[in-house]
Design a protein around this motif. Structure first.
Motif, mmCIF file in Angstrom:
data_model
loop_
_atom_site.group_PDB
_atom_site.id
_atom_site.type_symbol
_atom_site.label_atom_id
_atom_site.label_comp_id
_atom_site.label_asym_id
_atom_site.label_seq_id
_atom_site.Cartn_x
_atom_site.Cartn_y
_atom_site.Cartn_z
ATOM 1 N N SER A 191 -1.783 2.921 -16.776
ATOM 2 C CA SER A 191 -0.965 1.733 -16.973
ATOM 3 C C SER A 191 -1.403 1.043 -18.262
ATOM 4 O O SER A 191 -2.386 1.432 -18.890
ATOM 5 N N LEU B 60 2.468 -4.485 -12.573
ATOM 6 C CA LEU B 60 1.534 -4.051 -11.531
ATOM 7 C C LEU B 60 0.497 -5.107 -11.182
ATOM 8 O O LEU B 60 -0.002 -5.142 -10.059
ATOM 9 N N GLU C 170 3.682 -0.698 -16.128
ATOM 10 C CA GLU C 170 3.853 0.736 -16.323
ATOM 11 C C GLU C 170 3.903 1.116 -17.790
ATOM 12 O O GLU C 170 3.487 2.209 -18.168
ATOM 13 N N ILE D 192 -5.939 -2.378 -9.159
ATOM 14 C CA ILE D 192 -4.747 -1.567 -8.907
ATOM 15 C C ILE D 192 -5.069 -0.096 -8.665
ATOM 16 O O ILE D 192 -4.171 0.703 -8.384
#
Length: 772
Positions: free
Chosen positions: A34, A63, A119, A277
């Motif tokens: 990411s 995210l 992303e 994450i």
């Protein structure tokens, strides 16, 4: 190919890099990676009234969004200043708490306020723009003098007058210096500015954080100047995790100059986000971000006073420095303006020196080490003062230096600032430089310039810098099964040619082809602690390699004697072969290394293997030195300065690779010329905005600004290390600024009586100086 010390070997690493086969942090793509974007403060000084991240969290691809409140809730520590310092009142310096994301207040334009991970990079940037931040603006102050003045805006409630530290070198020095001044026939004083500069390495900063939940280990990939030097404080102080739970990997690095040696907020942020994450998180700054977030350099206002006797000998020196440290103490923010000022003694015998340094915080980007890290600032002061003293006493620039140089007969010499100079022939170096520069015929060239309507000036500066000391460096030489050798080093190559130099040391000593030698760097799981910085790589890490090689040769003689059934004293070693002279008995080093792994072939009590690790603890510092002579031509109608000639003679001790050495000098000179003539990080006094925040506004030196250099050496090996090397990486940046400014003042003084001009000597500044 075997090659030895002193050979001008081209850099081995370049063949891969110039073909696009380098692997920099931004080249790395991990599965499920990411992308992070850092939202930065657009204001220099404000309270944060509100941060609303709600809209950003619902944006496509987002995210994770984090703020200073989240950092605090997760217990992350502040980005540290790792250097202790005691002020002259006996109290420790103040701390300037610096969270990775701002909490409650911002103190400079560019300070990180929020982190967005998405992303794609574009999605992260779009989401960051949706974050609403309400700032209650506060008055800003960017100049060190203004920040220390009564009534200035206060950055931290606990730091009165914005003075973070008030340090001097010793109360006894103050008394001795006062006594020297009391007997002086003349006192020469200058107040000068060492202008703030932006580092602008070719590769901007970057970081990739990854986290393995199964092992609880994180990996940070980022450009550094020594991975342990960043990893250890980052893990223990900021991320609050055991350092063995954080692996730091440094691939190829596109320039550092001191700026990449230290911990930054973004290092912590990508690891923190990756743990959140459970995906890799990549951050890559653009050039605009670098201008407002990379540690900047210099920014001192200095008053120097030099006391002389009736014959022009230096009796004492007083130095008072206001050092602009920026909004926060950087990791070495208090070291650079204090511990390096002892080099104000230069190459001269000065009886007493007193130094006072006040570190002042302002609403600007933090200041830290930049090529030379305090040595250029010290060198600029003393060489400008010496030049002014020559003019005021009616002596030539070389004459006043001759009567004040520390002579070779006085070595080892301890300066008034407690530096131990072990070697050097300072007058000889100056004479060689004057001859190469054709100093005696300058008058003819000046008259030629005057006929063309131009002014011409000549300037000299001598210098020294302190290298080769500090903390230990570790080097390992490891033999592999495929007849290759790995050199495992703690410091980091970032464009300096270290890979080639290390190969030369081992190839020369052990007689191994350079193409059989691999240099391993940049991985805290594989490599020891170390740092490339302070022109100490060869003096310390290179000496560690040399000592490791000595151990291998000594052990190899003993083992070869055992295997060949002769006394170890009968074994000779040359060109990679252990042999018995006058016989055909011989073993090459790789055959011996293989035999050393077999316990059945070893003499009693010998440990298996030829692999050797040596930790070099530097017993003393080194002092490279030299002389720079510059000729400038000035257009009086426009103020434009052109450097017509540039001559330098240096003493670097023993030379490992003259080609690499000259390249280092050239690079340092260019950066010094850039500071002297072009570069200046200008802030708006009222808003605190960086006005020179891009290459449209910040003048970097270009090929047309730089002359050809006449470079040579007069080397006197140091006794401080077994290689005899003194260090060269920062020398050009130390000698260039005073030499250039001395030449400009020489030209201006002849026309208008100008005594001093501050850097950068831009056309406007020169034009105004000519007109009073």
């Amino acid at each position: 190919m075997k090659f030895g010390l002193g050979q001008p070997v081209r850099r081995h690493e370049d063949f891969r890099l110039i073909r696009g086969q380098g692997r920099y942090t931004d080249d790395i793509v991990l599965p499920r990676m990411s992308f992070a974007y850092v939202l930065r403060s657009p204001v220099a000084h404000a309270r944060i009234a509100r941060i609303d991240t709600g809209a950003a969290r619902t944006m496509p691809g987002v995210l994770f969004v984090g703020t200073g409140d989240d950092i605090r809730a997760d217990g992350l520590g502040d980005v540290p200043c790792t250097i202790p310092l005691v002020s002259r009142d006996g109290k420790p310096r103040h701390d300037t708490p610096r969270p990775a994301l701002a909490q409650g207040k911002v103190r400079h334009v560019g300070q990180p306020v929020a982190l967005v991970v998405a992303e794609t990079y574009a999605q992260a940037r779009d989401a960051a723009e949706a974050i609403a931040v309400d700032y209650d603006a506060l008055p800003a102050v960017t100049d060190a003098k203004a920040a220390a003045a009564p009534g200035a805006p206060r950055l931290f409630d606990h730091i009165p007058g914005n003075v973070v530290f008030d340090w001097d070198n010793d109360a006894g020095n103050a008394q001795a210096t006062d006594a020297a001044f009391a007997t002086a026939a003349r006192i020469v004083a200058l107040e000068l500015v060492n202008n703030r500069v932006v580092v602008n390495s070719m590769e901007p900063r970057n970081a990739i954080g990854d986290y393995d939940a199964a092992s609880g280990r994180a990996t940070l990939t980022t450009a550094t100047q020594g991975p342990h030097f960043v990893r250890d404080p980052l893990a223990e102080i900021v991320l609050k995790m055991p350092k063995d739970k954080l692996r730091l990997v440094t691939p190829n690095v596109g320039g550092g100059f001191g700026m990449k040696a230290f911990v930054y907020p973004e290092h912590a942020l990508v690891v923190w986000a990756a743990r959140k994450i459970l995906r890799p998180v990549k951050w890559q700054e653009d050039r605009s971000e670098g201008f407002v977030s990379d540690n900047q350099g210099r920014d001192h206002v200095t008053r120097g006073e030099l006391a002389l006797d009736a014959k022009g000998r230096f009796l004492g020196l007083r130095v008072s420095i206001l050092a602009n440290i920026g909004a926060y103490l950087s990791p070495f923010g208090c070291f650079v303006p204090t511990r390096s000022t002892d080099l104000v003694s230069g190459l001269y015998a000065i009886g007493a020196i007193h130094i006072n340094v006040k570190g002042v915080c302002t609403n600007t980007v933090p200041v830290c080490a930049y090529r030379g890290a305090g040595r250029p600032e010290a060198g600029f002061l003393i060489e400008r003062l010496v030049d002014a003293a020559a003019r005021e006493t009616g002596k030539s620039p070389d004459a006043i230096r001759r009567i004040n140089f520390v002579p070779p007969s006085a070595m080892p010499y301890t300066s008034a600032t407690k530096l131990l100079l072990d070697s050097g022939e300072f007058e000889k170096v100056m004479d060689l430089c004057m001859a190469a520069a054709e100093w005696s015929s300058f008058g003819k060239r000046r008259r030629s310039s005057e006929k063309a309507g131009k002014l011409r000036g000549i300037g000299m500066a001598t210098y020294t810098e302190r290298c080769g000391g500090g903390f230990p460096e570790t080097a390992s030489i490891e033999f592999k099964d495929d007849d290759r050798v790995e050199l495992v080093m703690g410091n980091q190559e970032y464009g300096t040619g270290l890979v080639t130099a290390y190969k030369q040391i081992v190839s020369d000593q052990l007689g191994i082809d350079a193409d059989r030698i691999d240099v391993i760097m940049g991985d805290t799981d594989r490599t020891p602690s170390g740092l490339t910085g302070g022109s100490r790589a060869l003096a310390v890490a290179g000496s560690a390699l040399h000592e490791a090689g000595n151990t291998i040769i000594a052990k190899g003689r003993e083992l070869a004697g055992h295997l060949l059934e002769v006394s170890a004293q009968d074994i000779a070693f040359a060109d990679g072969v252990f042999s018995v002279p006058g016989t055909d008995l011989r073993l090459d080093v790789f055959a011996l290394a293989k035999a050393a792994r077999d316990p059945n072939k070893l003499p009693a009590g010998m440990a298996p293997g030829l692999d050797t690790t040596h930790v070099r603890v530097p017993p003393a510092q080194t002092f490279p030195n030299g002389c720079h002579i510059v000729e400038v031509e000035i257009d009086p109608d426009s103020g434009a300065v052109a450097i017509d000639r540039y001559t330098v003679v240096d003493d670097f001790g023993r030379t490992i690779n003259p080609l690499l050495l000259e390249g280092q000098v050239h690079g340092g000179i260019v950066q010094g010329i850039g500071q002297a003539l072009l570069e200046h990080a200008v802030y708006d006094d009222d808003s605190g905005q960086l006005l020179a925040g891009s290459f449209m506004d910040y003048a970097m030196p270009r090929a047309g600004d730089i002359p050809s250099f006449a470079f040579s050496t007069h080397n006197v090996p140091t006794t401080a290390n077994p290689l005899g090397v003194k260090g060269a990486g920062e020398a050009g940046a130390v000698g260039a600024p005073p030499a250039v400014i001395n030449a400009i003042v020489d030209a201006l003084n002849r026309r208008s009586g100008v005594r001093h001009i501050d850097m950068p000597a831009t056309p406007r500044r020169v034009w105004e100086a000519l007109r009073g």
